[in-house]
Design a protein around this motif. Sequence first.
Motif, short mmCIF file in Angstrom:
data_model
loop_
_atom_site.label_atom_id
_atom_site.label_comp_id
_atom_site.label_asym_id
_atom_site.label_seq_id
_atom_site.Cartn_x
_atom_site.Cartn_y
_atom_site.Cartn_z
N LEU A 99 0.82 -1.20 0.00
CA LEU A 99 0.00 0.00 0.00
C LEU A 99 0.86 1.25 0.00
O LEU A 99 1.76 1.40 0.83
N ASN A 100 0.57 2.15 -0.92
CA ASN A 100 1.14 3.49 -0.94
C ASN A 100 -0.04 4.43 -0.74
O ASN A 100 -0.83 4.63 -1.67
N ALA A 101 -0.20 4.94 0.45
CA ALA A 101 -1.41 5.70 0.79
C ALA A 101 -1.05 7.03 1.44
O ALA A 101 -0.06 7.14 2.17
N ARG B 227 -3.85 -4.97 -9.16
CA ARG B 227 -2.75 -4.04 -9.39
C ARG B 227 -3.28 -2.72 -9.90
O ARG B 227 -4.09 -2.69 -10.83
N CYS B 228 -2.83 -1.61 -9.30
CA CYS B 228 -3.23 -0.28 -9.77
C CYS B 228 -2.09 0.70 -9.46
O CYS B 228 -1.91 1.15 -8.32
N VAL B 229 -1.32 1.01 -10.49
CA VAL B 229 -0.22 1.94 -10.34
C VAL B 229 -0.74 3.38 -10.29
O VAL B 229 -0.21 4.23 -9.59
N SER B 230 -1.79 3.65 -11.04
CA SER B 230 -2.35 5.00 -11.12
C SER B 230 -2.85 5.46 -9.75
O SER B 230 -3.26 4.66 -8.91
N SER B 231 -2.84 6.77 -9.57
CA SER B 231 -3.32 7.36 -8.33
C SER B 231 -4.84 7.46 -8.36
O SER B 231 -5.43 7.83 -9.38
N SER B 232 -5.49 7.10 -7.27
CA SER B 232 -6.95 7.20 -7.17
C SER B 232 -7.33 7.70 -5.79
O SER B 232 -6.78 7.25 -4.78
N SER B 233 -8.26 8.65 -5.76
CA SER B 233 -8.70 9.24 -4.49
C SER B 233 -10.05 8.68 -4.08
O SER B 233 -10.93 8.46 -4.93
N ILE B 234 -10.23 8.46 -2.81
CA ILE B 234 -11.47 7.93 -2.25
C ILE B 234 -11.95 8.90 -1.17
O ILE B 234 -11.21 9.22 -0.24
N ARG B 235 -13.17 9.36 -1.32
CA ARG B 235 -13.75 10.32 -0.37
C ARG B 235 -14.37 9.54 0.79
O ARG B 235 -15.32 8.78 0.60
N ASN C 168 -10.09 12.51 3.04
CA ASN C 168 -9.89 11.84 1.77
C ASN C 168 -8.67 10.92 1.86
O ASN C 168 -7.69 11.22 2.55
N LEU C 169 -8.75 9.82 1.12
CA LEU C 169 -7.68 8.84 1.07
C LEU C 169 -7.22 8.69 -0.38
O LEU C 169 -8.05 8.62 -1.28
N THR C 170 -5.92 8.67 -0.61
CA THR C 170 -5.37 8.50 -1.96
C THR C 170 -4.46 7.29 -2.00
O THR C 170 -3.52 7.19 -1.20
N PHE C 171 -4.75 6.37 -2.92
CA PHE C 171 -3.91 5.20 -3.15
C PHE C 171 -3.13 5.39 -4.44
O PHE C 171 -3.60 6.02 -5.39
N SER C 172 -1.94 4.80 -4.49
CA SER C 172 -1.18 4.71 -5.74
C SER C 172 -0.21 3.54 -5.62
O SER C 172 0.20 3.16 -4.51
N ASP C 173 0.13 2.97 -6.77
CA ASP C 173 1.07 1.83 -6.81
C ASP C 173 0.66 0.75 -5.82
O ASP C 173 1.44 0.32 -4.96
#
Length: 412
Positions: free
Chosen positions: A42-44, A145-153, A159-164
């Motif tokens: 997790l990259n959060a 797998r999801c390298v792209s950055s995605s934000s979750i409200r 807010n939480l943002t995941f990437s890689d």
Amino acid sequence: MPVTRSSAAGVCWILLTGCVFAAHSVTFEVKDGNSTCIKADLNASFSITYTTTNGTSAVRFALPSSAVVGESSSCGEEELQVSFGAGHSLTLLFSKDEGLYRVSNISLQYNLSDSSTFPQSSSTGLVTVMTNVTEIWARLNSTYRCVSSSSIRLSSEANLTFSDVHLEAYMRGADFSSDESVCSADQTVTTSAPTQSPRTTAAPSPVPPPAPERGNYTLTDRNGTACLLALMGLQLNITHRSRALNQTVTEIVNLQPNRTAASGSCGVTVATLVLTEDLTNLTFTFTLNSTTQKYFLSSVSVSALWPDMTERFVERNASLNLLQCSVGRSYMCSSEQTLSIVSSFSINTFRLQLQPFNVTAGRFSAVEECRVDQENMLIPIIVGVALAGLVLIVLIAYLIGRKRTHAGYQTI
């Protein structure tokens, strides 16, 4: 239950003052004995607004390398809890059905008493925010797998943002599966530029297929109780670049229920239905307005890679207000109707009935019909009333005429 954790170094906790911070992946592993059930890289990062003595302030921080697997983590419930800092934790709850697993709930607990993270906070104690709306799903026995950055409200303040991200639940072994389920944001198809000149002929008009078969899609909660019901035939209209014709075309395709898997989540005010076919993924999000006591289709996203497409088609509209219905009732529309999502994508629905909230005993509640059905029923009623009125007018005219005829004779 024994749990283990490994991590990559690097963390930065800062206020939003224009500085830049670097976040790094942290690896977590949930085990039951010697068996691993959940593994996640997790990259959060988190963005939280809170009240201070002078107004409001915003803080942004990354998941630190010192984070550990929390005590609530479980293989029985498929839950990953990550604890970090002074009383903070991030929890991912997993569920599975129809050959897929997904993150069905994300919750964040943060401690406003932690003055190093929330300086001058006017409040103290723990705050918990969560959401059931996520697009983290994968095939069973595959790695998400999801390298792209995605934000979750998570709330209006958090807010939480995941990437890689790499993660897998319901694992068979201790290592990530070599089979990957790649998120839609990463699924870009690169093709070489065409060497031939574009055709100038007009694109052929799409030939609509026959009406689609009606699918029966049901979601259940963790207790196995039905919480979302949907009966509908779906026809997708997508405008894309044709590989064969080298021009833009509109293609109409029926969703086939016997090849479609349904998944999703049921919440108090938000419910999500995910329909996955071989080459297509559709996500419907329904929102309940507690003030008006009505629910509606608030968001639709699509990801498709059909054989004639030059690249994957991905679109989303999260500002919809369609299929509105009163809570405690089921929405029905027997007539064909078109849901316009974006200019290049629409959905035709056939014999639609759905209920995403307040399902009782696994059955649809009383029906609330769509406007099209109401108008279709109103037309024959109006015609019937008009015909009855016409008959009545003719009868009255006949009686008046007959009375006048008798009045023209004298008795002898």
